[in-house]
Design a protein around this motif. Sequence first.
Motif, mmCIF file in Angstrom:
data_model
loop_
_atom_site.group_PDB
_atom_site.id
_atom_site.type_symbol
_atom_site.label_atom_id
_atom_site.label_comp_id
_atom_site.label_asym_id
_atom_site.label_seq_id
_atom_site.Cartn_x
_atom_site.Cartn_y
_atom_site.Cartn_z
ATOM 1 N N ASP A 302 0.819 -1.218 0.000
ATOM 2 C CA ASP A 302 0.000 0.000 0.000
ATOM 3 C C ASP A 302 0.848 1.262 0.000
ATOM 4 O O ASP A 302 0.371 2.321 -0.392
ATOM 5 N N SER A 303 2.082 1.166 0.466
ATOM 6 C CA SER A 303 2.928 2.347 0.592
ATOM 7 C C SER A 303 3.716 2.606 -0.691
ATOM 8 O O SER A 303 4.536 1.771 -1.091
ATOM 9 N N PRO A 304 3.497 3.746 -1.343
ATOM 10 C CA PRO A 304 4.302 4.075 -2.528
ATOM 11 C C PRO A 304 5.792 4.114 -2.211
ATOM 12 O O PRO A 304 6.614 3.701 -3.034
ATOM 13 N N MET A 305 6.145 4.585 -1.015
ATOM 14 C CA MET A 305 7.548 4.639 -0.619
ATOM 15 C C MET A 305 8.178 3.251 -0.652
ATOM 16 O O MET A 305 9.265 3.058 -1.221
ATOM 17 N N GLN A 306 7.514 2.268 -0.069
ATOM 18 C CA GLN A 306 8.085 0.930 -0.033
ATOM 19 C C GLN A 306 8.129 0.307 -1.419
ATOM 20 O O GLN A 306 9.070 -0.427 -1.754
ATOM 21 N N ARG A 307 7.127 0.581 -2.252
ATOM 22 C CA ARG A 307 7.159 0.058 -3.622
ATOM 23 C C ARG A 307 8.362 0.623 -4.382
ATOM 24 O O ARG A 307 9.042 -0.095 -5.113
ATOM 25 N N VAL A 308 8.617 1.924 -4.186
ATOM 26 C CA VAL A 308 9.766 2.544 -4.853
ATOM 27 C C VAL A 308 11.063 1.940 -4.333
ATOM 28 O O VAL A 308 11.990 1.646 -5.107
ATOM 29 N N ARG A 309 11.150 1.723 -3.016
ATOM 30 C CA ARG A 309 12.365 1.128 -2.451
ATOM 31 C C ARG A 309 12.601 -0.277 -2.986
ATOM 32 O O ARG A 309 13.733 -0.654 -3.317
ATOM 33 N N LEU A 310 11.531 -1.065 -3.055
ATOM 34 C CA LEU A 310 11.661 -2.426 -3.571
ATOM 35 C C LEU A 310 12.086 -2.415 -5.038
ATOM 36 O O LEU A 310 12.964 -3.188 -5.446
ATOM 37 N N ASP A 311 11.466 -1.545 -5.831
ATOM 38 C CA ASP A 311 11.819 -1.473 -7.251
ATOM 39 C C ASP A 311 13.247 -0.966 -7.437
ATOM 40 O O ASP A 311 13.972 -1.430 -8.330
ATOM 41 N N THR A 312 13.651 -0.024 -6.580
ATOM 42 C CA THR A 312 15.018 0.491 -6.687
ATOM 43 C C THR A 312 16.028 -0.609 -6.368
ATOM 44 O O THR A 312 17.033 -0.783 -7.078
ATOM 45 N N ALA A 313 15.757 -1.374 -5.315
ATOM 46 C CA ALA A 313 16.660 -2.478 -4.961
ATOM 47 C C ALA A 313 16.682 -3.539 -6.057
ATOM 48 O O ALA A 313 17.749 -4.033 -6.444
ATOM 49 N N HIS A 314 15.508 -3.870 -6.589
ATOM 50 C CA HIS A 314 15.425 -4.872 -7.653
ATOM 51 C C HIS A 314 16.189 -4.397 -8.893
ATOM 52 O O HIS A 314 16.977 -5.145 -9.490
ATOM 53 N N GLY A 315 15.964 -3.135 -9.273
ATOM 54 C CA GLY A 315 16.672 -2.589 -10.427
ATOM 55 C C GLY A 315 18.171 -2.562 -10.234
ATOM 56 O O GLY A 315 18.946 -2.841 -11.164
ATOM 57 N N HIS A 316 18.596 -2.238 -9.020
ATOM 58 C CA HIS A 316 20.022 -2.198 -8.707
ATOM 59 C C HIS A 316 20.661 -3.577 -8.907
ATOM 60 O O HIS A 316 21.761 -3.700 -9.468
ATOM 61 N N ILE A 317 19.963 -4.608 -8.458
ATOM 62 C CA ILE A 317 20.487 -5.969 -8.592
ATOM 63 C C ILE A 317 20.535 -6.381 -10.068
ATOM 64 O O ILE A 317 21.538 -6.916 -10.551
ATOM 65 N N LEU A 318 19.449 -6.121 -10.791
ATOM 66 C CA LEU A 318 19.414 -6.477 -12.210
ATOM 67 C C LEU A 318 20.484 -5.736 -12.996
ATOM 68 O O LEU A 318 21.081 -6.278 -13.933
ATOM 69 N N LEU A 319 20.751 -4.517 -12.587
ATOM 70 C CA LEU A 319 21.740 -3.689 -13.284
ATOM 71 C C LEU A 319 23.161 -4.227 -13.096
ATOM 72 O O LEU A 319 24.062 -3.902 -13.876
ATOM 73 N N SER A 320 23.340 -5.052 -12.061
ATOM 74 C CA SER A 320 24.677 -5.563 -11.745
ATOM 75 C C SER A 320 25.092 -6.736 -12.623
ATOM 76 O O SER A 320 26.234 -7.184 -12.565
ATOM 77 N N ASP A 321 24.155 -7.232 -13.413
ATOM 78 C CA ASP A 321 24.430 -8.374 -14.294
ATOM 79 C C ASP A 321 24.265 -7.900 -15.735
ATOM 80 O O ASP A 321 23.219 -7.381 -16.112
ATOM 81 N N ARG A 322 25.298 -8.112 -16.543
ATOM 82 C CA ARG A 322 25.263 -7.649 -17.928
ATOM 83 C C ARG A 322 24.039 -8.202 -18.670
ATOM 84 O O ARG A 322 23.433 -7.512 -19.493
ATOM 85 N N ALA A 323 23.646 -9.425 -18.352
ATOM 86 C CA ALA A 323 22.531 -10.072 -19.053
ATOM 87 C C ALA A 323 21.186 -9.414 -18.727
ATOM 88 O O ALA A 323 20.239 -9.518 -19.513
ATOM 89 N N THR A 324 21.084 -8.770 -17.568
ATOM 90 C CA THR A 324 19.796 -8.176 -17.160
ATOM 91 C C THR A 324 19.888 -6.660 -17.013
ATOM 92 O O THR A 324 19.017 -6.036 -16.413
ATOM 93 N N ARG A 325 20.930 -6.075 -17.569
ATOM 94 C CA ARG A 325 21.165 -4.634 -17.413
ATOM 95 C C ARG A 325 19.990 -3.805 -17.948
ATOM 96 O O ARG A 325 19.526 -2.878 -17.282
ATOM 97 N N ASP A 326 19.496 -4.135 -19.141
ATOM 98 C CA ASP A 326 18.394 -3.364 -19.720
ATOM 99 C C ASP A 326 17.134 -3.472 -18.861
ATOM 100 O O ASP A 326 16.398 -2.489 -18.679
ATOM 101 N N ASP A 327 16.884 -4.673 -18.328
ATOM 102 C CA ASP A 327 15.733 -4.845 -17.430
ATOM 103 C C ASP A 327 15.898 -3.980 -16.191
ATOM 104 O O ASP A 327 14.929 -3.379 -15.703
ATOM 105 N N GLY A 328 17.115 -3.906 -15.685
ATOM 106 C CA GLY A 328 17.375 -3.095 -14.500
ATOM 107 C C GLY A 328 17.102 -1.622 -14.747
ATOM 108 O O GLY A 328 16.497 -0.937 -13.904
ATOM 109 N N LEU A 329 17.538 -1.129 -15.902
ATOM 110 C CA LEU A 329 17.287 0.277 -16.239
ATOM 111 C C LEU A 329 15.795 0.559 -16.366
ATOM 112 O O LEU A 329 15.309 1.612 -15.930
ATOM 113 N N HIS A 330 15.069 -0.396 -16.934
ATOM 114 C CA HIS A 330 13.615 -0.236 -17.078
ATOM 115 C C HIS A 330 12.935 -0.154 -15.712
ATOM 116 O O HIS A 330 12.079 0.712 -15.475
ATOM 117 N N VAL A 331 13.317 -1.059 -14.799
ATOM 118 C CA VAL A 331 12.728 -1.065 -13.451
ATOM 119 C C VAL A 331 13.064 0.235 -12.717
ATOM 120 O O VAL A 331 12.211 0.823 -12.042
#
Length: 367
Positions: A302-331
Amino acid sequence: MATVHHWTGLEARALRMALRMSVRGFAQRLGLAVATVSKWEKLLAATEPRPDTQAILDTALARADASVHLRFETILSEAGGGARTASGRRVTAAGPRAWEYETWTDDLDRTVVALSRQNFTVADSLLARWLNRFRATELDDKGLYLHARSTALLGDLRRDQGSVLGPMSAHHSYADARSIFTQLDIPRRVAQLDLSLAVVAEMSGKLDTAAHTYQALAVDDRLSRRDRARARLWVGTALSKGGNHDYASRVMQAAAREFEDLTEPDDWSVAHQKLALARRGIGDLTQALHFIDIARRSGSTDSPMQRVRLDTAHGHILLSDRATRDDGLHVLDQAAGSAAQYGLVHQLRSIESVKASSEGPIRPRQR
């Protein structure tokens, strides 16, 4: 809606005026003699209706619509500052009256809900209504308690908006609230403000200071078990931001177990989000994705803040792998859009920092 715990002629007159009725019409509505209402009008706060009449007034106020309640509150606020009896004697009230304490408390509950949804405009309006109305010097202990709670919530609002340091910042509000709770001798609230001030220190880059404070509060009996577990989790956060990811992971896992024992799903979700980032820091992207998946599937959304934090963490992790870099930028772009929509300035800065750091070498995935 306003409520009155103890009626005097002053409140009765305010209700009559809010209903826009004459003395005679008001008396007829209540089933009382005109002389009784006239006495209230003359003596105001110097007279009190009988217990059975107090109940009649309670019913009349409860049945009134929202516009009447608003006029009633406004009239009483003005009367508290300088009403006069028919003889010219000034009737004053030191600080809020009983009905105002009730409304103030209700507004603080509404503020907590607004902040949980990052509705900063509503939260700011509710807090300003009271912080701008009364000075601390005119309040009794109950009023000071509500003033301190309001100031602490103002700190939460400013923290979530990214205003961390300065005269109009979260740090300033938390320090003011802490001072009042110290004056009132409420140790639990003082310790909670110490925890909030440590969060501000961490957000402003003072990681060692924050970590030491968190460590002390993690074993502080003034705090509840849940708050102590939060302090332990935030020790891990500060350690991870400082590069000590392995030790941070162990600290965070201990906090996660505590939240599980306490049956706190939201805190448990946050712990796994932070664990995911710590494992990313180590280079273990498989475990990082495992923990972020747990965090995204548990807890409240329900909290927009927590959704943003979760998406930021998820994107950060995806961005760390060359294979998922584009997905990370999208997230991360999606997270940035939500952060901008809700005015989450600190989160926007974090997202930009993550994107900037991704321009360096990409870590290989550990399996």
